[in-house]
Design a protein around this motif. Structure first.
Motif, short mmCIF file in Angstrom:
data_model
loop_
_atom_site.label_atom_id
_atom_site.label_comp_id
_atom_site.label_asym_id
_atom_site.label_seq_id
_atom_site.Cartn_x
_atom_site.Cartn_y
_atom_site.Cartn_z
N SER A 1 42.56 50.47 39.18
CA SER A 1 41.51 51.44 38.82
C SER A 1 40.75 50.96 37.59
CB SER A 1 42.10 52.81 38.50
OG SER A 1 43.07 53.15 39.39
N ILE A 2 41.51 50.52 36.60
CA ILE A 2 40.87 50.10 35.35
C ILE A 2 40.08 48.81 35.54
CG2 ILE A 2 41.34 49.39 32.95
CD1 ILE A 2 41.64 52.44 33.64
N ALA A 3 40.61 47.89 36.35
CA ALA A 3 39.88 46.63 36.60
C ALA A 3 38.55 46.93 37.29
CB ALA A 3 40.73 45.71 37.46
N VAL A 4 38.57 47.84 38.27
CA VAL A 4 37.33 48.20 38.98
C VAL A 4 36.34 48.85 38.01
CG1 VAL A 4 36.35 49.77 40.73
CG2 VAL A 4 38.38 48.41 41.26
N PHE A 5 36.84 49.75 37.15
CA PHE A 5 35.93 50.42 36.22
C PHE A 5 35.39 49.46 35.17
CE2 PHE A 5 34.69 53.09 32.63
CZ PHE A 5 33.79 53.91 33.30
N HIS A 6 36.22 48.53 34.72
CA HIS A 6 35.75 47.52 33.75
C HIS A 6 34.65 46.66 34.37
CE1 HIS A 6 39.56 47.52 31.00
NE2 HIS A 6 38.80 48.58 30.85
N LEU A 7 34.85 46.28 35.61
CA LEU A 7 33.85 45.47 36.32
C LEU A 7 32.54 46.26 36.43
CD1 LEU A 7 33.72 42.70 37.81
CD2 LEU A 7 34.03 43.99 39.93
N PHE A 8 32.66 47.52 36.81
CA PHE A 8 31.49 48.39 36.92
C PHE A 8 30.79 48.52 35.56
CE2 PHE A 8 30.10 52.75 35.99
CZ PHE A 8 29.01 52.86 36.85
N SER A 9 31.57 48.66 34.51
CA SER A 9 31.03 48.81 33.15
C SER A 9 30.20 47.59 32.75
CB SER A 9 32.16 48.96 32.13
OG SER A 9 32.56 50.28 32.05
N VAL A 10 30.77 46.42 32.97
CA VAL A 10 30.08 45.18 32.57
C VAL A 10 28.80 45.01 33.39
CG1 VAL A 10 30.26 42.66 32.51
CG2 VAL A 10 32.17 44.05 31.75
N MET A 11 28.88 45.30 34.70
CA MET A 11 27.71 45.16 35.57
C MET A 11 26.62 46.16 35.15
SD MET A 11 29.55 44.45 39.19
CE MET A 11 28.19 44.94 40.19
N PHE A 12 27.03 47.38 34.87
CA PHE A 12 26.07 48.42 34.47
C PHE A 12 25.39 48.05 33.15
CE2 PHE A 12 25.05 52.47 32.34
CZ PHE A 12 24.19 53.01 33.29
N MET A 13 26.19 47.57 32.19
CA MET A 13 25.64 47.18 30.90
C MET A 13 24.64 46.03 31.08
SD MET A 13 27.59 45.70 27.56
CE MET A 13 27.92 44.17 28.43
N GLY A 14 25.00 45.05 31.89
CA GLY A 14 24.11 43.91 32.13
C GLY A 14 22.80 44.37 32.76
N ALA B 1 38.81 45.22 26.01
CA ALA B 1 39.98 44.56 25.39
C ALA B 1 41.04 45.60 25.01
CB ALA B 1 39.53 43.77 24.17
N ALA B 2 40.60 46.67 24.37
CA ALA B 2 41.55 47.68 23.87
C ALA B 2 42.26 48.40 25.03
CB ALA B 2 40.81 48.69 23.00
N THR B 3 41.53 48.77 26.06
CA THR B 3 42.17 49.49 27.17
C THR B 3 43.09 48.57 27.98
OG1 THR B 3 40.13 49.20 28.43
CG2 THR B 3 40.47 51.35 27.43
N THR B 4 42.70 47.29 28.09
CA THR B 4 43.56 46.34 28.80
C THR B 4 44.89 46.18 28.04
OG1 THR B 4 41.61 45.19 29.59
CG2 THR B 4 43.68 44.01 29.78
N LEU B 5 44.79 46.01 26.73
CA LEU B 5 45.99 45.87 25.89
C LEU B 5 46.84 47.16 25.96
CD1 LEU B 5 44.79 44.06 22.65
CD2 LEU B 5 46.52 43.28 24.27
N PHE B 6 46.15 48.30 25.96
CA PHE B 6 46.84 49.58 26.01
C PHE B 6 47.69 49.69 27.29
CE2 PHE B 6 46.83 54.00 27.53
CZ PHE B 6 47.46 54.63 26.48
N ILE B 7 47.08 49.34 28.42
CA ILE B 7 47.82 49.44 29.69
C ILE B 7 48.95 48.41 29.74
CG2 ILE B 7 47.60 49.22 32.21
CD1 ILE B 7 44.79 50.32 31.89
N TYR B 8 48.69 47.23 29.19
CA TYR B 8 49.72 46.18 29.16
C TYR B 8 50.96 46.68 28.39
CZ TYR B 8 52.12 41.88 27.91
OH TYR B 8 53.07 40.93 27.74
N PHE B 9 50.72 47.26 27.21
CA PHE B 9 51.85 47.75 26.40
C PHE B 9 52.50 48.99 27.00
CE2 PHE B 9 49.83 45.14 23.04
CZ PHE B 9 50.91 44.31 22.81
N LEU B 10 51.70 49.75 27.74
CA LEU B 10 52.24 50.94 28.42
C LEU B 10 53.19 50.51 29.54
CD1 LEU B 10 51.51 53.99 27.97
CD2 LEU B 10 50.10 53.83 30.01
N ALA B 11 52.83 49.39 30.16
CA ALA B 11 53.61 48.91 31.31
C ALA B 11 54.91 48.23 30.88
CB ALA B 11 52.78 47.94 32.14
#
Lengths: 180, 76
Positions: free
Chosen positions: B7-20, B65-75
């Protein structure tokens, strides 16, 4: 034509006298709300991480985390789009007319011209403590016949705009209002 | 955890594409409208649109970066 300043729809002989954006106070509530919600969502996420159950995370827990992360992302995009829109909305005063460019990145693109010949009267107000301390206010332009009044809100230094518009109007139409 | 990562990977991809896409639209718009800025026209007297664009990219990068790290440490 000043090659450093131009806008789409500018007449070839037209010279830009000045342009302005709204006062920063118009966008200030957005900035405060952005940092408030960003801080709040971050704190909630931190609390979730702190109290997360050991072992595999339950699906409901994961859904809430995903929801919070998406909310932060949407908040960031929304805030920056609003900030960009603030820069795109300008009022341009040229030696021919006043052009109100109301533009957003995704939704609106409106341009309105008021030629000096259409202007019947110009007035400005700067009422209240904040408006007088921070020097912004409203500029009212009454158009021909007094049927329509165009208002520019949150205009920085409205007195200066008032004088410039009156000067340009008097230069364009020196006999429009004879001295009594 | 796969649901969370996906879910987060898809949203991150969407975020970067939208910003671009937004920045591309902004570049096109800035080519059509160019004004000589001064402290009276800048946000708070010093912030240019270029600064806002940089901050947008910075915040989105920081968010990813922050949300990826957050999920990594959560896991972990």
């Amino acid at each position: 034509m000043n090659p450093q300043s131009y806008f789409r729809g500018q007449i070839e002989t037209e010279k830009i006298i000045l342009f302005s954006r709204k006062h920063w106070l118009a966008i200030f509530p957005e900035i405060v709300l952005f940092f408030f919600f960003l801080g709040m969502f971050t704190l909630i996420l931190y609390a979730f991480a702190h109290f997360s159950p050991t072992g595999p995370l339950p699906l409901l827990f994961q859904v809430i985390v995903v929801f919070l992360i998406i909310a932060i992302g949407l908040l960031i995009h929304h805030f920056f789009l609003r900030l960009i829109d603030y820069f795109l909305n300008v009022v341009v005063i040229t030696d021919h007319r006043i052009v109100d460019i109301r533009k957003t990145l995704l939704l609106h693109d409106t341009k309105e011209s008021i030629y000096f010949g259409e202007i019947q009267d110009v007035a400005f107000t700067q009422e209240g403590f904040l408006k007088n301390v921070l020097k912004f206010g409203e500029l009212y332009i009454t158009l021909g016949g007094g049927k329509e009044i165009k208002v520019f809100t949150h205009l920085p230094n409205p007195d200066y705009h008032f004088r410039i518009i009156n000067d340009l109007k008097n230069k364009a139409f020196p006999n429009a209002r004879p001295a009594v | 955890m796969t649901f969370l990562w996906l879910s987060i990977a898809v949203f991150h991809l969407f975020s970067v594409m939208f910003m671009g896409w937004c920045l591309l639209r902004l570049f096109r718009s800035l080519r059509r409208y160019r004004f000589e800025e001064n402290p009276h026209t800048l946000l708070f007297g010093f912030l240019k649109i270029e600064h806002v664009m940089f901050l947008y990219v910075f915040f989105v990068a920081l968010y990813i970066a922050a949300t990826t790290l957050f999920i990594y440490f959560l896991a972990v």
